[in-house]
Design a protein around this motif. Structure first.
Motif, PDB file in Angstrom:
ATOM      1  N   THR A  13      -2.421  -1.280   6.848  1.00 21.26           N
ATOM      2  CA  THR A  13      -3.420  -0.241   6.587  1.00 21.26           C
ATOM      3  C   THR A  13      -2.944   0.844   5.632  1.00 21.26           C
ATOM      4  N   LYS A  14      -1.672   0.843   5.284  1.00 24.98           N
ATOM      5  CA  LYS A  14      -1.153   1.916   4.431  1.00 24.98           C
ATOM      6  C   LYS A  14      -0.098   1.392   3.445  1.00 24.98           C
ATOM      7  N   GLY A  15       0.089   2.102   2.349  1.00 23.50           N
ATOM      8  CA  GLY A  15       1.208   1.907   1.441  1.00 23.50           C
ATOM      9  C   GLY A  15       1.404   0.486   0.943  1.00 23.50           C
ATOM     10  N   ILE A  16       2.647   0.027   1.025  1.00 24.69           N
ATOM     11  CA  ILE A  16       2.982  -1.313   0.531  1.00 24.69           C
ATOM     12  C   ILE A  16       2.231  -2.380   1.317  1.00 24.69           C
ATOM     13  N   GLY A  17       2.097  -2.172   2.637  1.00 24.23           N
ATOM     14  CA  GLY A  17       1.395  -3.156   3.456  1.00 24.23           C
ATOM     15  C   GLY A  17      -0.035  -3.357   2.993  1.00 24.23           C
ATOM     16  N   ARG A  18      -0.735  -2.262   2.686  1.00 29.86           N
ATOM     17  CA  ARG A  18      -2.121  -2.373   2.220  1.00 29.86           C
ATOM     18  C   ARG A  18      -2.183  -3.099   0.872  1.00 29.86           C
ATOM     19  N   ALA A  19      -1.254  -2.761  -0.041  1.00 32.24           N
ATOM     20  CA  ALA A  19      -1.229  -3.422  -1.350  1.00 32.24           C
ATOM     21  C   ALA A  19      -0.946  -4.917  -1.198  1.00 32.24           C
ATOM     22  N   LEU A  20      -0.037  -5.247  -0.296  1.00 30.11           N
ATOM     23  CA  LEU A  20       0.316  -6.658  -0.081  1.00 30.11           C
ATOM     24  C   LEU A  20      -0.859  -7.428   0.532  1.00 30.11           C
ATOM     25  N   ALA A  21      -1.523  -6.836   1.512  1.00 27.90           N
ATOM     26  CA  ALA A  21      -2.671  -7.493   2.140  1.00 27.90           C
ATOM     27  C   ALA A  21      -3.767  -7.754   1.112  1.00 27.90           C
ATOM     28  N   ARG A  22      -4.025  -6.787   0.237  1.00 25.81           N
ATOM     29  CA  ARG A  22      -5.055  -6.969  -0.790  1.00 25.81           C
ATOM     30  C   ARG A  22      -4.709  -8.122  -1.739  1.00 25.81           C
ATOM     31  N   VAL A  70      12.801  -8.173   3.351  1.00 24.59           N
ATOM     32  CA  VAL A  70      12.484  -7.363   2.170  1.00 24.59           C
ATOM     33  C   VAL A  70      13.236  -6.038   2.270  1.00 24.59           C
ATOM     34  N   LYS A  71      13.932  -5.687   1.195  1.00 19.33           N
ATOM     35  CA  LYS A  71      14.689  -4.429   1.153  1.00 19.33           C
ATOM     36  C   LYS A  71      14.151  -3.555   0.026  1.00 19.33           C
ATOM     37  N   PRO A  72      13.104  -2.796   0.327  1.00 23.90           N
ATOM     38  CA  PRO A  72      12.598  -1.893  -0.711  1.00 23.90           C
ATOM     39  C   PRO A  72      13.568  -0.741  -0.943  1.00 23.90           C
ATOM     40  N   GLY A  73      13.649  -0.332  -2.201  1.00 24.95           N
ATOM     41  CA  GLY A  73      14.322   0.935  -2.504  1.00 24.95           C
ATOM     42  C   GLY A  73      13.285   2.033  -2.373  1.00 24.95           C
ATOM     43  N   PHE A  74      13.430   3.086  -3.121  1.00 27.28           N
ATOM     44  CA  PHE A  74      12.455   4.178  -3.061  1.00 27.28           C
ATOM     45  C   PHE A  74      11.143   3.693  -3.682  1.00 27.28           C
ATOM     46  N   VAL A  75      10.059   3.786  -2.914  1.00 27.34           N
ATOM     47  CA  VAL A  75       8.735   3.373  -3.392  1.00 27.34           C
ATOM     48  C   VAL A  75       7.791   4.555  -3.208  1.00 27.34           C
ATOM     49  N   LYS A  76       6.987   4.828  -4.233  1.00 30.50           N
ATOM     50  CA  LYS A  76       6.070   5.968  -4.198  1.00 30.50           C
ATOM     51  C   LYS A  76       4.861   5.636  -3.319  1.00 30.50           C
ATOM     52  N   THR A  77       4.915   6.080  -2.071  1.00 29.65           N
ATOM     53  CA  THR A  77       3.822   5.883  -1.115  1.00 29.65           C
ATOM     54  C   THR A  77       3.656   7.169  -0.297  1.00 29.65           C
ATOM     55  N   GLY A  86       6.513  13.978  -1.184  1.00 29.15           N
ATOM     56  CA  GLY A  86       7.290  15.202  -1.059  1.00 29.15           C
ATOM     57  C   GLY A  86       8.756  15.026  -1.355  1.00 29.15           C
ATOM     58  N   LEU A  87       9.231  13.771  -1.403  1.00 35.98           N
ATOM     59  CA  LEU A  87      10.631  13.500  -1.727  1.00 35.98           C
ATOM     60  C   LEU A  87      10.774  13.270  -3.230  1.00 35.98           C
ATOM     61  N   LYS A  88      11.895  13.685  -3.800  1.00 33.62           N
ATOM     62  CA  LYS A  88      12.128  13.508  -5.231  1.00 33.62           C
ATOM     63  C   LYS A  88      12.456  12.042  -5.526  1.00 33.62           C
ATOM     64  N   PRO A  89      11.645  11.358  -6.344  1.00 37.97           N
ATOM     65  CA  PRO A  89      11.908   9.935  -6.606  1.00 37.97           C
ATOM     66  C   PRO A  89      13.117   9.731  -7.515  1.00 37.97           C
ATOM     67  N   PRO A  90      13.946   8.729  -7.228  1.00 40.68           N
ATOM     68  CA  PRO A  90      15.079   8.405  -8.105  1.00 40.68           C
ATOM     69  C   PRO A  90      14.575   7.654  -9.343  1.00 40.68           C
ATOM     70  N   PRO A  91      15.452   7.371 -10.311  1.00 41.74           N
ATOM     71  CA  PRO A  91      15.018   6.721 -11.554  1.00 41.74           C
ATOM     72  C   PRO A  91      14.376   5.343 -11.356  1.00 41.74           C
ATOM     73  N   GLY A 106       9.771   2.485  -7.262  1.00 40.81           N
ATOM     74  CA  GLY A 106       8.753   1.476  -7.513  1.00 40.81           C
ATOM     75  C   GLY A 106       7.384   1.937  -7.049  1.00 40.81           C
ATOM     76  N   THR A 107       6.387   1.091  -7.281  1.00 40.99           N
ATOM     77  CA  THR A 107       5.029   1.347  -6.804  1.00 40.99           C
ATOM     78  C   THR A 107       4.685   0.327  -5.718  1.00 40.99           C
ATOM     79  N   ALA A 108       3.720   0.660  -4.886  1.00 43.87           N
ATOM     80  CA  ALA A 108       3.330  -0.247  -3.806  1.00 43.87           C
ATOM     81  C   ALA A 108       2.828  -1.576  -4.362  1.00 43.87           C
ATOM     82  N   GLU A 109       2.039  -1.520  -5.427  1.00 47.20           N
ATOM     83  CA  GLU A 109       1.478  -2.748  -6.000  1.00 47.20           C
ATOM     84  C   GLU A 109       2.564  -3.629  -6.608  1.00 47.20           C
ATOM     85  N   GLY A 110       3.530  -3.004  -7.283  1.00 45.45           N
ATOM     86  CA  GLY A 110       4.613  -3.773  -7.891  1.00 45.45           C
ATOM     87  C   GLY A 110       5.488  -4.463  -6.858  1.00 45.45           C
ATOM     88  N   VAL A 111       5.831  -3.728  -5.785  1.00 44.33           N
ATOM     89  CA  VAL A 111       6.636  -4.319  -4.716  1.00 44.33           C
ATOM     90  C   VAL A 111       5.861  -5.438  -4.026  1.00 44.33           C
TER      91      VAL A 111
END
Length: 257
Positions: free
Chosen positions: A9-18, A191-198, A203-208, A211-216
């Motif tokens: 229902t949220k974040g990477i899970g929602r993108a993956l389900a779609r 699955v080992k995600p790094g920092f993903v913008k979700t 509120g956390l500073k993203p590293p270089p 990733g995005t939910a859709e890309g992961v």
């Protein structure tokens, strides 16, 4: 593919389900909030219907996306939820788990109740749910168990000591399943995600390499199809963690990563 999905229902899970329903896979959603599940199931049915209509000129059959409440904080409901999914799907062959808790190291150090809750949900209860799924998949000759751990579990690091400890335990458990049951037909995908913008990292500073939910999600779909045992997403995190694992403790004590 007939998949039970805990955390769609949220974040990477929602993108993956779609992405899964868009290619014709059947899903049964599990989660702790009935209203969120209902909205997500409706969204997936609409997307699947639109995709099917775009593929064919004839009348498209309405997509079926069922759901049931299942809270990772209540292990007593795991078996019932999986049985309900099994009946609805006519036998599932895949289980996907993206659900879990996250909190910063500072919050966990200062809130003992939250710390215990996160450690229980992200490790103990997730493993118990996986065990329920493992038994059912092996009983029918195998299948795929795809579970989200994290790069935070790769090594003890100052910013993610407690969250990383839970994910390290989960990663080791999944590796053990792969070693013991792959020959019996159980394909484990860790699955080992790094920092993903979700919303989880808002509120956390993203590293270089954030990733995005859709890309992961696109990477995870390929990993499930191939039965890839370990996936770093985005892929750059495999190289980052290779370096981190090689650093001596003297260096790890001085850096804040």
């Amino acid at each position: 593919m007939k998949a039970v999905f805990l955390g769609a229902t949220k974040g990477i899970g929602r993108a993956l389900a779609r992405q899964l329903v868009a290619r014709g896979d059947r899903l049964f959603l599990l989660g702790r909030d009935g209203n969120d599940l209902q909205r997500s199931a409706g969204d997936l049915r609409a997307r699947a219907g639109a995709t099917a209509a775009g593929r064919a000129t004839g009348q498209a059959e309405p997509a079926r996306v069922g759901f049931a409440v299942c809270d990772l904080e209540n292990p007593d409901g795991f078996g019932r939820a999986l049985d309900e999914a099994d009946a609805e799907l006519g036998g599932f062959d895949t289980v996907v788990i993206t659900a879990g808790l996250f909190a910063t190291q500072d919050r966990l150090e200062n809130d003992r109740a939250l710390c215990r809750r996160l450690l229980t949900v992200d490790f103990a209860n997730t493993v118990v749910f996986c065990e329920e799924a493992r038994v059912r998949l092996l009983a029918r000759g195998g299948g795929t168990l795809c579970v989200f751990s994290s790069v935070a579990g790769e090594r003890g690091r100052k910013p993610v000591i407690l969250y990383g400890a839970a994910k390290a335990g989960l990663t080791h458990y999944l590796e053990g399943l792969d070693h013991k049951f792959r020959a019996a037909g159980l394909r484990t995908v860790c699955v080992k995600p790094g920092f993903v913008k979700t919303g989880m990292t808002e509120g956390l500073k993203p590293p270089p390499f954030a990733g995005t939910a859709e890309g992961v999600a696109a990477q995870v779909v390929k990993a499930i199809d191939r039965g890839k045992p370990v996936l770093y997403a985005p892929g750059m995190w495999a190289l980052v963690m290779l370096v981190i694992r090689a650093l001596p403790r003297l260096v790890m004590r001085r850096i804040g990563f």
